[in-house]
Scaffold this active site. Sequence first.
Site, PDB file in Angstrom:
ATOM      1  N   GLY A   9       0.831  -1.212   0.000  1.00  0.00           N
ATOM      2  CA  GLY A   9       0.000   0.000   0.000  1.00  0.00           C
ATOM      3  C   GLY A   9       0.857   1.249   0.000  1.00  0.00           C
ATOM      4  N   THR A  66      -4.175   6.010  13.555  1.00  0.00           N
ATOM      5  CA  THR A  66      -4.547   7.270  12.919  1.00  0.00           C
ATOM      6  C   THR A  66      -5.082   8.296  13.916  1.00  0.00           C
ATOM      7  OG1 THR A  66      -6.189   8.206  11.410  1.00  0.00           O
ATOM      8  CG2 THR A  66      -6.755   6.111  12.381  1.00  0.00           C
ATOM      9  N   ASP A  67      -4.947   9.565  13.575  1.00  0.00           N
ATOM     10  CA  ASP A  67      -5.528  10.637  14.408  1.00  0.00           C
ATOM     11  C   ASP A  67      -7.058  10.595  14.407  1.00  0.00           C
ATOM     12  OD1 ASP A  67      -5.984  11.576  11.819  1.00  0.00           O
ATOM     13  OD2 ASP A  67      -4.967  13.503  12.090  1.00  0.00           O
ATOM     14  N   GLU A  68      -7.640   9.861  13.434  1.00  0.00           N
ATOM     15  CA  GLU A  68      -9.109   9.832  13.346  1.00  0.00           C
ATOM     16  C   GLU A  68      -9.752   9.173  14.563  1.00  0.00           C
ATOM     17  OE1 GLU A  68     -11.030   9.028   9.728  1.00  0.00           O
ATOM     18  OE2 GLU A  68      -9.494  10.007   8.526  1.00  0.00           O
ATOM     19  N   TYR A 121     -14.632   3.527   9.494  1.00  0.00           N
ATOM     20  CA  TYR A 121     -13.174   3.331   9.399  1.00  0.00           C
ATOM     21  C   TYR A 121     -12.516   3.687  10.730  1.00  0.00           C
ATOM     22  CZ  TYR A 121      -8.319   4.766   8.711  1.00  0.00           C
ATOM     23  OH  TYR A 121      -6.961   4.948   8.861  1.00  0.00           O
ATOM     24  N   LYS A 137     -10.466   1.345  13.481  1.00  0.00           N
ATOM     25  CA  LYS A 137      -9.080   1.600  13.917  1.00  0.00           C
ATOM     26  C   LYS A 137      -9.032   1.774  15.442  1.00  0.00           C
ATOM     27  CE  LYS A 137      -5.811   2.015  11.716  1.00  0.00           C
ATOM     28  NZ  LYS A 137      -4.826   1.031  11.163  1.00  0.00           N
ATOM     29  N   ASN A 173      -3.008  13.089   8.312  1.00  0.00           N
ATOM     30  CA  ASN A 173      -3.201  12.828   6.876  1.00  0.00           C
ATOM     31  C   ASN A 173      -1.885  12.806   6.105  1.00  0.00           C
ATOM     32  OD1 ASN A 173      -5.976  13.725   7.673  1.00  0.00           O
ATOM     33  ND2 ASN A 173      -6.308  13.337   5.500  1.00  0.00           N
ATOM     34  N   ARG A 177     -19.603  14.627   2.775  1.00  0.00           N
ATOM     35  CA  ARG A 177     -19.459  13.250   3.252  1.00  0.00           C
ATOM     36  C   ARG A 177     -20.298  13.113   4.530  1.00  0.00           C
ATOM     37  NH1 ARG A 177     -13.348  11.741   4.866  1.00  0.00           N
ATOM     38  NH2 ARG A 177     -13.201  10.999   2.729  1.00  0.00           N
ATOM     39  N   PRO A 178     -21.125  12.061   4.670  1.00  0.00           N
ATOM     40  CA  PRO A 178     -21.895  11.902   5.906  1.00  0.00           C
ATOM     41  C   PRO A 178     -20.963  11.791   7.121  1.00  0.00           C
ATOM     42  CG  PRO A 178     -22.617  10.344   4.228  1.00  0.00           C
ATOM     43  CD  PRO A 178     -21.378  10.992   3.689  1.00  0.00           C
ATOM     44  N   GLY A 179     -21.286  12.509   8.184  1.00  0.00           N
ATOM     45  CA  GLY A 179     -20.497  12.423   9.427  1.00  0.00           C
ATOM     46  C   GLY A 179     -19.094  12.999   9.297  1.00  0.00           C
TER      47      GLY A 179
HETATM   48  P1  NAD Z   1      -3.536   1.629   1.790  1.00  0.00           P
HETATM   49  O1  NAD Z   1      -5.004   1.464   1.645  1.00  0.00           O
HETATM   50  O2  NAD Z   1      -2.779   2.398   0.752  1.00  0.00           O
HETATM   51  O3  NAD Z   1      -2.822   0.179   1.878  1.00  0.00           O
HETATM   52  C1  NAD Z   1      -3.331  -0.842   2.665  1.00  0.00           C
HETATM   53  C2  NAD Z   1      -2.564  -2.123   2.304  1.00  0.00           C
HETATM   54  O4  NAD Z   1      -3.046  -3.173   3.148  1.00  0.00           O
HETATM   55  C3  NAD Z   1      -2.761  -2.580   0.863  1.00  0.00           C
HETATM   56  O5  NAD Z   1      -1.530  -2.922   0.285  1.00  0.00           O
HETATM   57  C4  NAD Z   1      -3.664  -3.799   0.991  1.00  0.00           C
HETATM   58  O6  NAD Z   1      -3.481  -4.758  -0.049  1.00  0.00           O
HETATM   59  C5  NAD Z   1      -3.266  -4.335   2.355  1.00  0.00           C
HETATM   60  N1  NAD Z   1      -4.340  -5.119   2.981  1.00  0.00           N
HETATM   61  C6  NAD Z   1      -5.642  -4.736   3.151  1.00  0.00           C
HETATM   62  N2  NAD Z   1      -6.331  -5.724   3.721  1.00  0.00           N
HETATM   63  C7  NAD Z   1      -5.467  -6.751   3.922  1.00  0.00           C
HETATM   64  C8  NAD Z   1      -5.594  -8.047   4.479  1.00  0.00           C
HETATM   65  N3  NAD Z   1      -6.770  -8.507   4.955  1.00  0.00           N
HETATM   66  N4  NAD Z   1      -4.501  -8.838   4.537  1.00  0.00           N
HETATM   67  C9  NAD Z   1      -3.305  -8.404   4.063  1.00  0.00           C
HETATM   68  N5  NAD Z   1      -3.125  -7.191   3.503  1.00  0.00           N
HETATM   69  C10 NAD Z   1      -4.193  -6.382   3.428  1.00  0.00           C
HETATM   70  O7  NAD Z   1      -3.306   2.241   3.225  1.00  0.00           O
HETATM   71  P2  NAD Z   1      -2.305   3.392   3.704  1.00  0.00           P
HETATM   72  O8  NAD Z   1      -2.882   4.699   3.396  1.00  0.00           O
HETATM   73  O9  NAD Z   1      -0.941   3.047   3.255  1.00  0.00           O
HETATM   74  O10 NAD Z   1      -2.412   3.196   5.303  1.00  0.00           O
HETATM   75  C11 NAD Z   1      -1.593   2.232   5.958  1.00  0.00           C
HETATM   76  C12 NAD Z   1      -1.915   2.232   7.440  1.00  0.00           C
HETATM   77  O11 NAD Z   1      -1.683   3.532   7.977  1.00  0.00           O
HETATM   78  C13 NAD Z   1      -3.374   1.905   7.772  1.00  0.00           C
HETATM   79  O12 NAD Z   1      -3.392   1.109   8.922  1.00  0.00           O
HETATM   80  C14 NAD Z   1      -4.011   3.261   8.035  1.00  0.00           C
HETATM   81  O13 NAD Z   1      -5.082   3.141   8.932  1.00  0.00           O
HETATM   82  C15 NAD Z   1      -2.852   4.002   8.646  1.00  0.00           C
HETATM   83  N6  NAD Z   1      -2.865   5.468   8.461  1.00  0.00           N
HETATM   84  C16 NAD Z   1      -3.029   6.004   7.224  1.00  0.00           C
HETATM   85  C17 NAD Z   1      -2.976   7.399   7.066  1.00  0.00           C
HETATM   86  C18 NAD Z   1      -3.127   8.043   5.707  1.00  0.00           C
HETATM   87  O14 NAD Z   1      -3.193   9.273   5.630  1.00  0.00           O
HETATM   88  N7  NAD Z   1      -3.169   7.296   4.608  1.00  0.00           N
HETATM   89  C19 NAD Z   1      -2.787   8.209   8.180  1.00  0.00           C
HETATM   90  C20 NAD Z   1      -2.645   7.619   9.450  1.00  0.00           C
HETATM   91  C21 NAD Z   1      -2.666   6.236   9.569  1.00  0.00           C
HETATM   92  O1  DAU Z   2      -6.261  11.565   9.331  1.00  0.00           O
HETATM   93  C1  DAU Z   2      -5.650  10.362   8.930  1.00  0.00           C
HETATM   94  C2  DAU Z   2      -6.547   9.700   7.911  1.00  0.00           C
HETATM   95  O2  DAU Z   2      -6.437  10.462   6.716  1.00  0.00           O
HETATM   96  C3  DAU Z   2      -6.183   8.238   7.633  1.00  0.00           C
HETATM   97  O3  DAU Z   2      -6.380   7.502   8.804  1.00  0.00           O
HETATM   98  C4  DAU Z   2      -7.043   7.666   6.501  1.00  0.00           C
HETATM   99  O4  DAU Z   2      -6.626   6.367   6.189  1.00  0.00           O
HETATM  100  C5  DAU Z   2      -6.890   8.553   5.283  1.00  0.00           C
HETATM  101  O5  DAU Z   2      -7.754   8.108   4.259  1.00  0.00           O
HETATM  102  C6  DAU Z   2      -7.215  10.012   5.635  1.00  0.00           C
HETATM  103  O6  DAU Z   2      -8.627  10.187   5.933  1.00  0.00           O
HETATM  104  P1  DAU Z   2      -9.435  11.500   5.440  1.00  0.00           P
HETATM  105  O7  DAU Z   2     -10.848  11.143   5.358  1.00  0.00           O
HETATM  106  O8  DAU Z   2      -9.050  12.694   6.211  1.00  0.00           O
HETATM  107  O9  DAU Z   2      -8.760  11.650   3.974  1.00  0.00           O
HETATM  108  P2  DAU Z   2      -9.353  11.884   2.517  1.00  0.00           P
HETATM  109  O10 DAU Z   2      -8.180  11.975   1.618  1.00  0.00           O
HETATM  110  O11 DAU Z   2     -10.439  10.957   2.144  1.00  0.00           O
HETATM  111  O12 DAU Z   2      -9.996  13.341   2.678  1.00  0.00           O
HETATM  112  C7  DAU Z   2      -9.245  14.455   3.140  1.00  0.00           C
HETATM  113  C8  DAU Z   2     -10.210  15.633   3.276  1.00  0.00           C
HETATM  114  O13 DAU Z   2     -10.664  16.015   1.963  1.00  0.00           O
HETATM  115  C9  DAU Z   2     -11.458  15.292   4.066  1.00  0.00           C
HETATM  116  O14 DAU Z   2     -11.866  16.428   4.811  1.00  0.00           O
HETATM  117  C10 DAU Z   2     -12.502  14.978   2.994  1.00  0.00           C
HETATM  118  C11 DAU Z   2     -12.099  15.891   1.848  1.00  0.00           C
HETATM  119  N1  DAU Z   2     -12.371  15.360   0.488  1.00  0.00           N
HETATM  120  C12 DAU Z   2     -11.940  14.094   0.201  1.00  0.00           C
HETATM  121  C13 DAU Z   2     -12.164  13.568  -1.042  1.00  0.00           C
HETATM  122  C14 DAU Z   2     -11.724  12.166  -1.370  1.00  0.00           C
HETATM  123  C15 DAU Z   2     -12.996  16.160  -0.434  1.00  0.00           C
HETATM  124  O15 DAU Z   2     -13.360  17.327  -0.176  1.00  0.00           O
HETATM  125  N2  DAU Z   2     -13.217  15.628  -1.684  1.00  0.00           N
HETATM  126  C16 DAU Z   2     -12.827  14.362  -2.026  1.00  0.00           C
HETATM  127  O16 DAU Z   2     -13.072  13.918  -3.180  1.00  0.00           O
END
Ligand code: NAD
Ligand code: DAU
Length: 342
Positions: free
Chosen positions: A10, A123-125, A148, A152, A177, A271-273
Amino acid sequence: MKILVTGGLGFIGSNFIRHVLATQADAQIVNLDIQTYAGNPENLKDIAGDKRYFWVQADITDPALVGRAMSGADAVVHFAAESHVDRSILDPGPFLKTNVIGTQVLLDAARLEKIKKFIHVSTDEVYGSIPGKRRSTEKDGLFPNSPYAASKAASDCLARAAFVTHQLPVIITRASNNFGPYQYPEKALPLMITNFFEGKTYPLYGDGLNVRDWLYVKDHVAALAYILKEGTPGEIYNIGGDTSLKNKELVLKVREIMKIPPSLVARVPDRPGHDRRYALNDSKLRKLGFEFKHSFEEALFQTIEWYKTHESWWQPLKKSGGYAAYYQKQYKKGTAPFSKLA
Ligand code: NAD
Ligand code: DAU
């Protein structure tokens, strides 16, 4: 050190693996990843021939395969998750299975394997929406608002329980994020950047005043590697970016760099919620000695450059087109099985 990484195909996991292999000559990595829509072997194409790296295609909810993959590992860094909030609103099932059950399977295996450090990447969420100017600290309670975030938060509680009950050396990290290379183009920033390159509109949810704390993925993975070495079992570490922006402000910054007219931003129903604000206090991590290296402005510029030069990476992922439009349609209808998109 032999590290079992979960979810390494990922966005953040692949950046972590690349960072560790580049900075630790003696590292060996087993990547346990089932390859969902978000997992992409292309993310690690450049290191596929590295003898220190091995990918096991398996589900983290499968105890037998997890046990085998973890055998002989010193540490676990657990990224694997369903990670997109919009998807969780339409279909929470896979979030509960992977994020909650999967985490428990890993914790159980880690106990049997006598793992020396288990980093649970969260995550901070989990803190919920933070009003005013406050920043969440590691002592704050958990008030998750999306399926989600709730999944977490549940996994954080299980990780903590494994430390208290079984003294499993678990560390929980909570990041804000992330943005940077290899982020799936359904998340806000890569969707925005790639839509702009394609001359398409970016759907801005609601009034665009929701605040997020932006963290460059290269700082996040460096912090995780640092915590793996220096962090104390049983502790939680926030990893923020110290760059709080309203969504409207973020769009404006990207538009200015890419020279995009305002007409390419479309206001769409919310987005809801939708959580209004996330903000992290990460002074505990800074006190541990970690230093963030990248400025937001420079990292944003580099990220836009990366998507500009990696069209062949993101184009195929956008083939089915308009994820955001899909979410909007489904929100209007009420919940729908997500499998239609997959
Ligand atoms: P991502 O969605 O890009 O990647 C997730 C990966 O997990 C993928 O490669 C997928 O194939 C693998 N996966 C999913 N389900 C699986 C399963 N059942 N078994 C094995 N592999 C599986 O996610 P990301 O954005 O890289 O986030 C990684 C981690 O960091 C997550 O735990 C997420 O909650 C956390 N996180 C993400 C963010 C963000 O901004 N993206 C911020 C804070 C924390
Ligand atoms: O805060 C950490 C989290 O950040 C991680 O735990 C999650 O895995 C990651 O997906 C992310 O969650 P958000 O919901 O904050 O991220 P997203 O990129 O979906 O959206 C960021 C902001 O932008 C949020 O306020 C929603 C808004 N948004 C998002 C999309 C996809 C839009 O306005 N338009 C969009 O099309």
